[in-house]
Write a protein that holds these residues in place. Structure first.
Motif, PDB file in Angstrom:
ATOM      1  N   UNK A  82       0.861  -1.178   0.000  1.00  0.00           N
ATOM      2  CA  UNK A  82       0.000   0.000   0.000  1.00  0.00           C
ATOM      3  C   UNK A  82       0.901   1.233   0.000  1.00  0.00           C
ATOM      4  N   UNK A  83       0.730   2.084  -1.012  1.00  0.00           N
ATOM      5  CA  UNK A  83       1.606   3.254  -1.181  1.00  0.00           C
ATOM      6  C   UNK A  83       0.787   4.527  -0.982  1.00  0.00           C
ATOM      7  N   UNK A  84       1.016   5.256   0.106  1.00  0.00           N
ATOM      8  CA  UNK A  84       0.315   6.534   0.273  1.00  0.00           C
ATOM      9  C   UNK A  84       0.831   7.532  -0.761  1.00  0.00           C
ATOM     10  N   UNK A  85      -0.002   8.502  -1.119  1.00  0.00           N
ATOM     11  CA  UNK A  85       0.414   9.488  -2.118  1.00  0.00           C
ATOM     12  C   UNK A  85      -0.350  10.784  -1.926  1.00  0.00           C
ATOM     13  N   UNK A  86       0.166  11.862  -2.496  1.00  0.00           N
ATOM     14  CA  UNK A  86      -0.440  13.180  -2.320  1.00  0.00           C
ATOM     15  C   UNK A  86      -1.535  13.493  -3.364  1.00  0.00           C
ATOM     16  N   UNK A  87      -1.293  13.261  -4.681  1.00  0.00           N
ATOM     17  CA  UNK A  87      -2.272  13.725  -5.676  1.00  0.00           C
ATOM     18  C   UNK A  87      -3.643  13.059  -5.528  1.00  0.00           C
ATOM     19  N   UNK A 118      -6.780  -9.964  -3.857  1.00  0.00           N
ATOM     20  CA  UNK A 118      -5.823  -8.901  -3.512  1.00  0.00           C
ATOM     21  C   UNK A 118      -6.406  -7.518  -3.833  1.00  0.00           C
ATOM     22  N   UNK A 119      -7.130  -7.421  -4.951  1.00  0.00           N
ATOM     23  CA  UNK A 119      -7.760  -6.140  -5.314  1.00  0.00           C
ATOM     24  C   UNK A 119      -8.735  -5.714  -4.214  1.00  0.00           C
ATOM     25  N   UNK A 120      -9.490  -6.666  -3.679  1.00  0.00           N
ATOM     26  CA  UNK A 120     -10.446  -6.330  -2.609  1.00  0.00           C
ATOM     27  C   UNK A 120      -9.723  -5.864  -1.347  1.00  0.00           C
ATOM     28  N   UNK A 121      -8.586  -6.452  -1.043  1.00  0.00           N
ATOM     29  CA  UNK A 121      -7.810  -5.998   0.123  1.00  0.00           C
ATOM     30  C   UNK A 121      -7.324  -4.555  -0.103  1.00  0.00           C
ATOM     31  N   UNK A 122      -6.928  -4.227  -1.341  1.00  0.00           N
ATOM     32  CA  UNK A 122      -6.502  -2.849  -1.652  1.00  0.00           C
ATOM     33  C   UNK A 122      -7.681  -1.892  -1.487  1.00  0.00           C
ATOM     34  N   UNK A 123      -8.861  -2.321  -1.942  1.00  0.00           N
ATOM     35  CA  UNK A 123     -10.045  -1.488  -1.816  1.00  0.00           C
ATOM     36  C   UNK A 123     -10.353  -1.236  -0.342  1.00  0.00           C
ATOM     37  N   UNK A 124     -10.274  -2.269   0.488  1.00  0.00           N
ATOM     38  CA  UNK A 124     -10.524  -2.125   1.929  1.00  0.00           C
ATOM     39  C   UNK A 124      -9.573  -1.120   2.575  1.00  0.00           C
ATOM     40  N   UNK A 125      -8.348  -1.059   2.035  1.00  0.00           N
ATOM     41  CA  UNK A 125      -7.357  -0.125   2.582  1.00  0.00           C
ATOM     42  C   UNK A 125      -7.505   1.281   1.993  1.00  0.00           C
ATOM     43  N   UNK A 126      -8.523   1.486   1.161  1.00  0.00           N
ATOM     44  CA  UNK A 126      -8.800   2.828   0.651  1.00  0.00           C
ATOM     45  C   UNK A 126      -8.037   3.201  -0.609  1.00  0.00           C
TER      46      UNK A 126
END
Lengths: 155, 155
Positions: free
Chosen positions: B76-81, B112-120
């Protein structure tokens, strides 16, 4: 000649960074204008704080004569294969339009590559929109090989 | 029919995961054989522990009838834009050769896509070697768009 200075971004840099990444949108002339009021959205500061708190993230700005002319984000990704080879990932690489072709963009990316090397990365990777032929030449000159397809899925 | 089970990898899974990622090497038949003794290299466990300790990383195995038939790593990579849009990155996606075309790989990536969605996350992204035409069709069927060039620089 002014020297290029690299430093970690601060919250005060958020509007300039949003402006740079908006101006660098791959839609080019089709990009809707940036709404100045949107810069006050509190989600920007929350995202900034999350990046700043993560030891595997760095949000960097490049300054020339006191003005921010470029930015990028470095993510260090641990991994298992190749005896635990780390990867450095560059995201959100932007150089102000009037500073392209000056060599400053190359200096900025090379600076980021050295930071990845210091962190023990065996590879540095990034993706670039297929529309950006000038960016592809830029990365090839810096030694990057376009060996992969970059897939994206919008959620 | 046996159900596919997804779980976080444990240190005991390291040899199977290294085997899967070695068998999935993009060099194909040109890949040198995996030296069994190399599996004892302590760097694998160090890398595993680093991944396990990072809240933005998950190393996942897919099990069928008690056997690991697939793996992937989610970052999971946080980002600004885009108002602080997070990205989910998939790395090291491998399905055991005898299980390809079974639908299990698609189920694993969709999980895995669903886990990414859960993490926002607002986007899920990955790169795939340009030699892997079968993998490109696989990702396109799952909804991914090959909109980007994937650049790599070996250090």
């Amino acid at each position: 000649m002014n020297a290029l200075l690299f430093r970690d971004a601060t919250p005060a840099d958020i509007p300039v960074m949003i402006g740079l990444s908006h101006a660098g949108d791959a839609r080019g002339a089709d990009t809707p204008p940036l709404d100045p009021a949107s810069l006050d959205d509190p989600r920007y500061r929350l995202a900034f704080d999350e990046i700043a708190a993560d030891a595997n993230q760095r949000l960097i700005v490049a300054e020339l004569a006191g003005e921010i002319i470029g930015m990028l984000q470095i993510t260090i990704v641990p991994g298992l294969p190749n005896f635990g080879m780390k990867r450095g990932m560059l995201e959100n690489v932007h150089v102000r339009a009037d500073q392209r072709g000056s060599g400053h963009g190359g200096a900025m990316v090379n600076w980021a590559i050295e930071r990845c090397r210091e962190r023990g990365c065996g590879t540095v990777q990034l993706t670039s929109n297929k529309r950006r032929h000038d960016a592809h030449r830029f990365y090839a000159r810096l030694g990057f090989v376009g060996s992969h397809e970059g897939f994206k899925l919008k959620l």
